[in-house]
Design a protein around this motif. Structure first.
Motif, PDB file in Angstrom:
ATOM      1  N   GLU A  18      74.021  10.902  22.016  1.00  0.00           N
ATOM      2  CA  GLU A  18      73.419  11.995  21.508  1.00  0.00           C
ATOM      3  C   GLU A  18      71.856  11.969  21.782  1.00  0.00           C
ATOM      4  O   GLU A  18      71.311  12.868  22.394  1.00  0.00           O
ATOM      5  CB  GLU A  18      73.494  12.322  19.995  1.00  0.00           C
ATOM      6  N   ARG A  21      69.634  14.092  24.680  1.00  0.00           N
ATOM      7  CA  ARG A  21      68.403  14.872  24.638  1.00  0.00           C
ATOM      8  C   ARG A  21      67.214  14.479  25.238  1.00  0.00           C
ATOM      9  O   ARG A  21      66.607  15.329  26.055  1.00  0.00           O
ATOM     10  CB  ARG A  21      67.991  14.788  23.117  1.00  0.00           C
ATOM     11  N   ASN A  79      78.351  16.852  25.509  1.00  0.00           N
ATOM     12  CA  ASN A  79      78.459  18.364  25.006  1.00  0.00           C
ATOM     13  C   ASN A  79      77.008  18.898  25.274  1.00  0.00           C
ATOM     14  O   ASN A  79      76.809  19.846  25.592  1.00  0.00           O
ATOM     15  CB  ASN A  79      78.989  18.399  23.729  1.00  0.00           C
ATOM     16  N   ILE A  80      76.019  17.750  24.892  1.00  0.00           N
ATOM     17  CA  ILE A  80      74.728  18.475  24.953  1.00  0.00           C
ATOM     18  C   ILE A  80      74.206  18.672  26.435  1.00  0.00           C
ATOM     19  O   ILE A  80      73.680  19.618  26.813  1.00  0.00           O
ATOM     20  CB  ILE A  80      73.659  17.241  24.204  1.00  0.00           C
ATOM     21  N   LYS A 130      76.207  19.351  29.074  1.00  0.00           N
ATOM     22  CA  LYS A 130      76.902  20.448  29.578  1.00  0.00           C
ATOM     23  C   LYS A 130      76.277  21.696  29.007  1.00  0.00           C
ATOM     24  O   LYS A 130      76.269  22.668  29.565  1.00  0.00           O
ATOM     25  CB  LYS A 130      78.602  20.244  29.239  1.00  0.00           C
ATOM     26  N   LYS A 131      75.968  21.775  27.814  1.00  0.00           N
ATOM     27  CA  LYS A 131      75.311  23.022  27.328  1.00  0.00           C
ATOM     28  C   LYS A 131      74.177  23.411  27.720  1.00  0.00           C
ATOM     29  O   LYS A 131      73.829  24.506  27.813  1.00  0.00           O
ATOM     30  CB  LYS A 131      74.951  22.549  25.731  1.00  0.00           C
ATOM     31  N   HIS A 132      73.309  22.375  28.560  1.00  0.00           N
ATOM     32  CA  HIS A 132      72.166  22.780  29.351  1.00  0.00           C
ATOM     33  C   HIS A 132      72.326  23.040  30.763  1.00  0.00           C
ATOM     34  O   HIS A 132      71.512  22.843  31.582  1.00  0.00           O
ATOM     35  CB  HIS A 132      71.168  21.693  29.096  1.00  0.00           C
ATOM     36  N   GLY A 133      73.663  22.848  31.099  1.00  0.00           N
ATOM     37  CA  GLY A 133      74.039  23.266  32.438  1.00  0.00           C
ATOM     38  C   GLY A 133      74.061  21.921  33.547  1.00  0.00           C
ATOM     39  O   GLY A 133      73.903  22.329  34.801  1.00  0.00           O
TER      40      GLY A 133
END
Length: 136
Positions: free
Chosen positions: A95, A99, A123-124, A126-129
């Motif tokens: 995680e 970030r 997942n982080i 992917k969330k940011h493309g």
């Protein structure tokens, strides 16, 4: 013989870099390149601060005290945030490292070989493309 892909080349470089780690159980290497893969921007592997000794504080997962490969790579990266980049790591980012990767700026893809103990970091990203891809 088939021409090796950049993914193969840089993931193998990350594997070789991981061998510099003194951690007895988890050796991780990381490579940051330009998005076209023609320039290596930074490298890293998990370990301790420069001159800080090479010992494991604790053998429990996540408590060894080492600086993660992605952190060492990010500390060495001098490329501006607007330069498109790819990341190659032997283990999917945790995680905190995910970030940090996001904060490097303009990361297009993260390639990894082995899964981390959970998918929070992926997942982080992917969330940011950011495209993430596991390669064997």
């Amino acid at each position: 013989m088939a021409r090796p892909s950049f993914e193969y080349i840089y993931l193998n470089l990350a594997k070789q870099l991981s061998k510099r780690s003194h951690h007895p159980n988890v050796k991780v290497g990381a490579v940051c390149t330009t998005n076209d893969n023609f320039e290596i921007l930074a490298i890293g592997y998990n370990g301790y601060e420069s001159g800080g000794g090479n010992y494991v504080k604790n053998y429990k997962p996540g408590q060894s005290g080492t600086i993660h490969a992605e952190c060492n790579m990010a500390a060495a990266c001098k490329a501006p945030r607007d330069v498109p980049k790819n990341i190659y790591v032997t283990v999917a980012p945790c995680e905190t490292c995910a970030r940090l990767i996001v904060n490097l700026g303009n990361i297009k893809q993260v390639y990894y070989i082995n899964k981390y103990r959970n998918n929070i970091g992926l997942n982080i990203l992917k969330k940011h493309g950011i495209l993430v891809k596991q390669c064997k």
